[in-house]
Design a protein around this motif. Structure first.
Motif, PDB file in Angstrom:
ATOM      1  N   SER A  77       0.840  -1.195   0.000  1.00 37.16           N
ATOM      2  CA  SER A  77       0.000   0.000   0.000  1.00 37.16           C
ATOM      3  C   SER A  77       0.874   1.243   0.000  1.00 37.16           C
ATOM      4  O   SER A  77       1.663   1.452   0.926  1.00 37.16           O
ATOM      5  CB  SER A  77      -0.900   0.011   1.245  1.00 37.16           C
ATOM      6  OG  SER A  77      -1.375   1.314   1.509  1.00 37.16           O
ATOM      7  N   GLY A  79      -0.076   4.293   0.470  1.00 38.96           N
ATOM      8  CA  GLY A  79      -0.485   5.157   1.559  1.00 38.96           C
ATOM      9  C   GLY A  79       0.120   4.769   2.887  1.00 38.96           C
ATOM     10  O   GLY A  79       0.439   5.626   3.717  1.00 38.96           O
ATOM     11  N   LEU A  80       0.290   3.482   3.110  1.00 39.99           N
ATOM     12  CA  LEU A  80       0.891   3.001   4.355  1.00 39.99           C
ATOM     13  C   LEU A  80       2.419   3.048   4.291  1.00 39.99           C
ATOM     14  O   LEU A  80       3.078   3.358   5.277  1.00 39.99           O
ATOM     15  CB  LEU A  80       0.415   1.577   4.641  1.00 39.99           C
ATOM     16  CG  LEU A  80      -1.077   1.434   4.933  1.00 39.99           C
ATOM     17  CD1 LEU A  80      -1.483  -0.033   4.979  1.00 39.99           C
ATOM     18  CD2 LEU A  80      -1.441   2.126   6.237  1.00 39.99           C
ATOM     19  N   HIS A 191      -4.934   1.687   2.278  1.00 40.05           N
ATOM     20  CA  HIS A 191      -5.045   3.004   2.894  1.00 40.05           C
ATOM     21  C   HIS A 191      -6.037   3.833   2.069  1.00 40.05           C
ATOM     22  O   HIS A 191      -6.100   3.676   0.846  1.00 40.05           O
ATOM     23  CB  HIS A 191      -3.680   3.696   2.919  1.00 40.05           C
ATOM     24  CG  HIS A 191      -3.657   4.982   3.674  1.00 40.05           C
ATOM     25  ND1 HIS A 191      -4.072   6.179   3.127  1.00 40.05           N
ATOM     26  CD2 HIS A 191      -3.257   5.276   4.952  1.00 40.05           C
ATOM     27  CE1 HIS A 191      -3.934   7.141   4.016  1.00 40.05           C
ATOM     28  NE2 HIS A 191      -3.455   6.628   5.127  1.00 40.05           N
ATOM     29  N   ASP A 194      -4.787   5.336  -1.229  1.00 47.72           N
ATOM     30  CA  ASP A 194      -4.076   4.501  -2.200  1.00 47.72           C
ATOM     31  C   ASP A 194      -4.438   4.819  -3.648  1.00 47.72           C
ATOM     32  O   ASP A 194      -3.563   4.957  -4.506  1.00 47.72           O
ATOM     33  CB  ASP A 194      -4.323   3.015  -1.915  1.00 47.72           C
ATOM     34  CG  ASP A 194      -3.407   2.462  -0.833  1.00 47.72           C
ATOM     35  OD1 ASP A 194      -2.545   3.217  -0.338  1.00 47.72           O
ATOM     36  OD2 ASP A 194      -3.543   1.279  -0.488  1.00 47.72           O
TER      37      ASP A 194
END
Length: 225
Positions: A77, A79-80, A191, A194
């Motif tokens: 991910s 976002g993560l 996330h 993403d």
């Protein structure tokens, strides 16, 4: 430039030049890993191989699709991953389609891995190398994933210097099945940012080149003048 757009099952022989496209999310994640300082990414052929590499190299960072899993340090991910400091680290990545596509063309003389976030740099590298024949590997959905096809078609046009408006290609990707699944929570290890991160155009100035460093397939960033 002679271009072909093939799914992984259609790869019957090693192309001379391959661009492996996985927008959501393998090669968006890979680009973020390099932006976060990773030195290289080892593309694993299976979850077992990824865990074995991690066991032999405890300081490596192992990531995979899906929810957090024992033995793995992160999930696939962007976002993560963007909050993780990877300075000088080696990442081991295993995904459902992206890493599979790169390993399927490992005998090619040049293998690039791409998403929208490195589209222009990828196209520029193809121009710089004077590549006459390029196979774009559309990894998702056995070659039918429109987010990957749209990105591949955009890079192909930019590679020949065409003045191409990216909006239509990004719109297609945003309306793809993968984007819907990520947004609706069908997939795990996601996330909320993403999809937006996967649709960012030219976020990073480097291309990503995968080379066979026996016995491993290793991805590294490549600055493009």
């Amino acid at each position: 430039m002679d271009t072909r757009f093939l799914g992984i099952p259609e790869l019957t022989e090693a192309p001379s030049v391959a661009v492996v496209v996985d927008v959501m999310r393998a090669y968006t994640v890979a680009a973020w890993a390099f932006a976060q300082g990773a030195e290289k990414i080892v593309l694993a052929g299976s979850l077992e191989e990824a865990l074995a590499l991690k066991a032999r190299n405890p300081d490596w960072v192992a990531l995979k699709d899906g929810p957090p899993t024992p033995g793995f340090d992160a999930v696939n991910s962007p976002g993560l991953l963007r909050s993780i400091d990877l300075g000088g680290r080696t990442v081991v990545q295993k995904t459902t389609a992206g890493t599979v596509g790169a390993l399927a063309v490992k005998e090619a003389s040049l293998v690039l891995c791409a998403g929208f976030v490195v589209a222009e740099a990828t196209a520029r590298l193809l121009r710089t190398r004077g590549c006459g024949s390029v196979t774009f590997v559309v990894t998702g959905e056995d070659g039918r994933a429109d987010e990957d096809l749209a990105c591949a078609q955009y890079i192909a046009r930019r590679a020949v210097g065409a003045g191409t408006d990216a909006d239509e290609f990004i719109r297609r990707a945003g309306e793809s099945r993968a984007a819907a699944e990520l947004t609706e929570g069908v997939r795990q290890g996601v996330h909320p940012d993403d999809v937006a991160l996967c649709l960012e155009l030219d976020r990073f100035p480097f291309a990503m080149v995968a080379t066979l460093e026996e016995p491993l397939m290793v991805l590294r960033p490549c600055a493009v003048p």
